[in-house]
Design an enzyme around this catalytic site. Structure first.
Site, PDB file in Angstrom:
ATOM      1  N   ILE A 114      -2.689  31.953  34.414  1.00 35.90           N
ATOM      2  CA  ILE A 114      -4.010  32.459  34.456  1.00 35.90           C
ATOM      3  C   ILE A 114      -4.066  33.970  34.491  1.00 35.90           C
ATOM      4  O   ILE A 114      -3.689  34.418  35.555  1.00 35.90           O
ATOM      5  CB  ILE A 114      -4.931  31.966  35.331  1.00 35.90           C
ATOM      6  CG1 ILE A 114      -4.914  30.207  35.098  1.00 35.90           C
ATOM      7  CG2 ILE A 114      -6.382  32.651  35.413  1.00 35.90           C
ATOM      8  CD1 ILE A 114      -5.612  29.652  36.480  1.00 35.90           C
ATOM      9  N   PRO A 115      -4.179  34.690  33.455  1.00 33.90           N
ATOM     10  CA  PRO A 115      -3.731  36.130  33.132  1.00 33.90           C
ATOM     11  C   PRO A 115      -4.556  37.077  33.926  1.00 33.90           C
ATOM     12  O   PRO A 115      -5.189  37.968  33.444  1.00 33.90           O
ATOM     13  CB  PRO A 115      -3.546  36.483  31.789  1.00 33.90           C
ATOM     14  CG  PRO A 115      -4.669  35.452  31.233  1.00 33.90           C
ATOM     15  CD  PRO A 115      -4.679  34.239  32.045  1.00 33.90           C
ATOM     16  N   CYS A 116      -4.799  37.203  35.184  1.00 36.40           N
ATOM     17  CA  CYS A 116      -5.534  38.301  35.997  1.00 36.40           C
ATOM     18  C   CYS A 116      -5.011  39.660  35.861  1.00 36.40           C
ATOM     19  O   CYS A 116      -5.586  40.441  36.190  1.00 36.40           O
ATOM     20  CB  CYS A 116      -5.612  37.617  37.472  1.00 36.40           C
ATOM     21  SG  CYS A 116      -4.249  37.402  38.351  1.00 36.40           S
ATOM     22  N   HIS A 117      -3.746  39.593  35.516  1.00 30.64           N
ATOM     23  CA  HIS A 117      -3.248  40.819  35.069  1.00 30.64           C
ATOM     24  C   HIS A 117      -3.787  41.634  34.096  1.00 30.64           C
ATOM     25  O   HIS A 117      -3.550  42.763  33.904  1.00 30.64           O
ATOM     26  CB  HIS A 117      -1.754  40.758  35.149  1.00 30.64           C
ATOM     27  CG  HIS A 117      -1.200  40.097  33.684  1.00 30.64           C
ATOM     28  ND1 HIS A 117      -1.103  38.514  33.931  1.00 30.64           N
ATOM     29  CD2 HIS A 117      -0.700  40.385  32.532  1.00 30.64           C
ATOM     30  CE1 HIS A 117      -0.643  38.195  32.519  1.00 30.64           C
ATOM     31  NE2 HIS A 117      -0.309  39.265  31.775  1.00 30.64           N
TER      32      HIS A 117
END
Length: 168
Positions: free
Chosen positions: A135-138
């Site tokens: 889950i690409p919170c970056h």
């Protein structure tokens, strides 16, 4: 009651990556966590964890992550078990919509979930994300393209992930 029930088994494995060791956790039907430090794994999970190198979900996650770090994968298909509030789930689902190699601001995410004023709450939901990378919170950045907060103030990992994706 959260996922950390005494009746559940949690499987774990560890992989080395270009951003350091990653500790992966899963249940029988999906991934439950990626942690940058073993100490970040909640104690309630640790108490029920068993080694799972041969667990099919963890094997799939390892294969996909290795492929991602070797510039071969842009999307993940490993099943995820997402545990959070309705607001957190809305934020995380919005993160899943950010394409590889692109970023959004916290304000963009707040707008996308029809809650423009929830910029700080979006940041808190990002911080609570137990499945970073998948889950690409970056891919969420601050105003003026500023890299802010990531997984316990590990902005260096965020920077490396964004460089891997060709954003920086």
């Amino acid at each position: 009651m959260g996922r950390e029930s005494a009746t559940k088994r949690f499987y774990y494995t560890e992989i080395d990556s270009s951003i350091g060791n990653l500790f992966l956790t899963a249940e029988d039907f999906g991934m439950t966590g990626i942690f940058f430090n073993r100490e970040d794994i909640p104690q309630t999970l640790k108490e029920h964890m068993v080694e799972g190198k041969r667990h099919p979900i963890l094997q799939e996650a390892v294969d996909q992550l290795v492929d991602y770090f070797n510039h071969g994968r842009r999307e993940f298909t490993v099943p995820l078990l997402i545990d959070g509030t309705d607001f957190q789930k809305a934020v995380w689902n919005a993160l899943l919509e950010i394409p590889f190699g692109e970023t959004r601001t916290y304000a963009d995410i707040a707008t996308s979930i029809q809650n423009k004023k929830a910029v700080r709450a979006v940041g808190q939901a990002n911080r609570a994300n137990r499945l970073p990378i998948l889950i690409p919170c970056h891919r969420v950045i601050g105003k003026n393209n500023k890299l802010t907060g990531y997984a316990g103030n590990q902005v260096d990992k965020k920077e490396l992930l964004l460089k891997l994706e060709g954003v920086l």
